[in-house]
Design a protein around this motif. Structure first.
Motif, mmCIF file in Angstrom:
data_model
loop_
_atom_site.group_PDB
_atom_site.id
_atom_site.type_symbol
_atom_site.label_atom_id
_atom_site.label_comp_id
_atom_site.label_asym_id
_atom_site.label_seq_id
_atom_site.Cartn_x
_atom_site.Cartn_y
_atom_site.Cartn_z
ATOM 1 N N ALA A 1 -13.070 -11.526 -21.495
ATOM 2 C CA ALA A 1 -11.905 -11.032 -22.719
ATOM 3 C C ALA A 1 -11.655 -12.233 -23.829
ATOM 4 O O ALA A 1 -12.146 -13.138 -23.277
ATOM 5 N N MET B 1 -6.358 -12.770 -24.241
ATOM 6 C CA MET B 1 -5.837 -13.728 -22.238
ATOM 7 C C MET B 1 -4.272 -14.345 -22.829
ATOM 8 O O MET B 1 -3.894 -14.690 -21.983
ATOM 9 N N ALA C 1 -2.022 -11.630 -22.631
ATOM 10 C CA ALA C 1 -1.296 -11.341 -21.023
ATOM 11 C C ALA C 1 -1.027 -13.024 -20.465
ATOM 12 O O ALA C 1 -0.250 -12.298 -19.426
ATOM 13 N N GLU C 2 -1.210 -13.282 -20.916
ATOM 14 C CA GLU C 2 -0.797 -14.669 -20.534
ATOM 15 C C GLU C 2 0.535 -15.043 -20.739
ATOM 16 O O GLU C 2 1.809 -14.875 -19.791
ATOM 17 N N ASP D 1 -1.930 -11.825 -17.200
ATOM 18 C CA ASP D 1 -2.482 -12.054 -16.783
ATOM 19 C C ASP D 1 -3.076 -12.118 -14.653
ATOM 20 O O ASP D 1 -3.788 -12.105 -14.275
ATOM 21 N N PHE E 1 -8.753 -9.850 -15.046
ATOM 22 C CA PHE E 1 -9.613 -10.765 -15.798
ATOM 23 C C PHE E 1 -10.846 -11.286 -14.695
ATOM 24 O O PHE E 1 -10.232 -11.807 -13.929
ATOM 25 N N PRO F 1 -12.458 -15.012 -14.934
ATOM 26 C CA PRO F 1 -12.863 -15.933 -15.592
ATOM 27 C C PRO F 1 -14.558 -16.458 -15.735
ATOM 28 O O PRO F 1 -15.193 -16.013 -15.371
ATOM 29 N N GLU F 2 -14.466 -16.913 -16.918
ATOM 30 C CA GLU F 2 -15.676 -17.410 -17.273
ATOM 31 C C GLU F 2 -15.978 -18.399 -17.104
ATOM 32 O O GLU F 2 -15.590 -19.473 -16.106
ATOM 33 N N SER G 1 -14.579 -22.573 -17.178
ATOM 34 C CA SER G 1 -12.928 -22.350 -16.815
ATOM 35 C C SER G 1 -12.532 -22.981 -16.255
ATOM 36 O O SER G 1 -12.700 -22.908 -14.851
ATOM 37 N N GLU H 1 -10.469 -21.750 -14.160
ATOM 38 C CA GLU H 1 -9.977 -20.266 -13.606
ATOM 39 C C GLU H 1 -11.347 -19.600 -12.376
ATOM 40 O O GLU H 1 -11.798 -19.502 -11.285
#
Length: 69
Positions: free
Chosen positions: A41, A46, A49-50, A55, A60, A62-63, A66, A68
């Motif tokens: 995303a 993001m 969404a947040e 979120d 989602f 997490p990349e 990141s 998360e």
């Protein structure tokens, strides 16, 4: 039983209709007993969404690198 993986890397702009579509896709997959993962995303998606609290609802992934992940 495999999860649906939706690659969002090609999405360059998003609005409320796009968010609504992701919500409906997530609901539909889950209603049919599946899992869905939203991958890659954009920062814009993001952020929307947040701000809206989605979120926590939308799945989602997490990349790498990141906080998360």
């Amino acid at each position: 039983d495999a999860a649906v993986r939706l690659d969002l890397s090609g999405i360059t702009r998003v609005d409320s209709a796009g968010i609504a579509l992701l919500i409906e896709l997530t609901r539909s997959v889950r209603r049919n007993g599946g899992e869905i993962r939203l991958e890659h995303a954009s920062a814009q998606l993001m952020a929307i969404a947040e701000v809206s609290g989605l979120d926590k609802v939308l799945p989602f992934v997490p990349e790498a690198g990141s906080p998360e992940s």
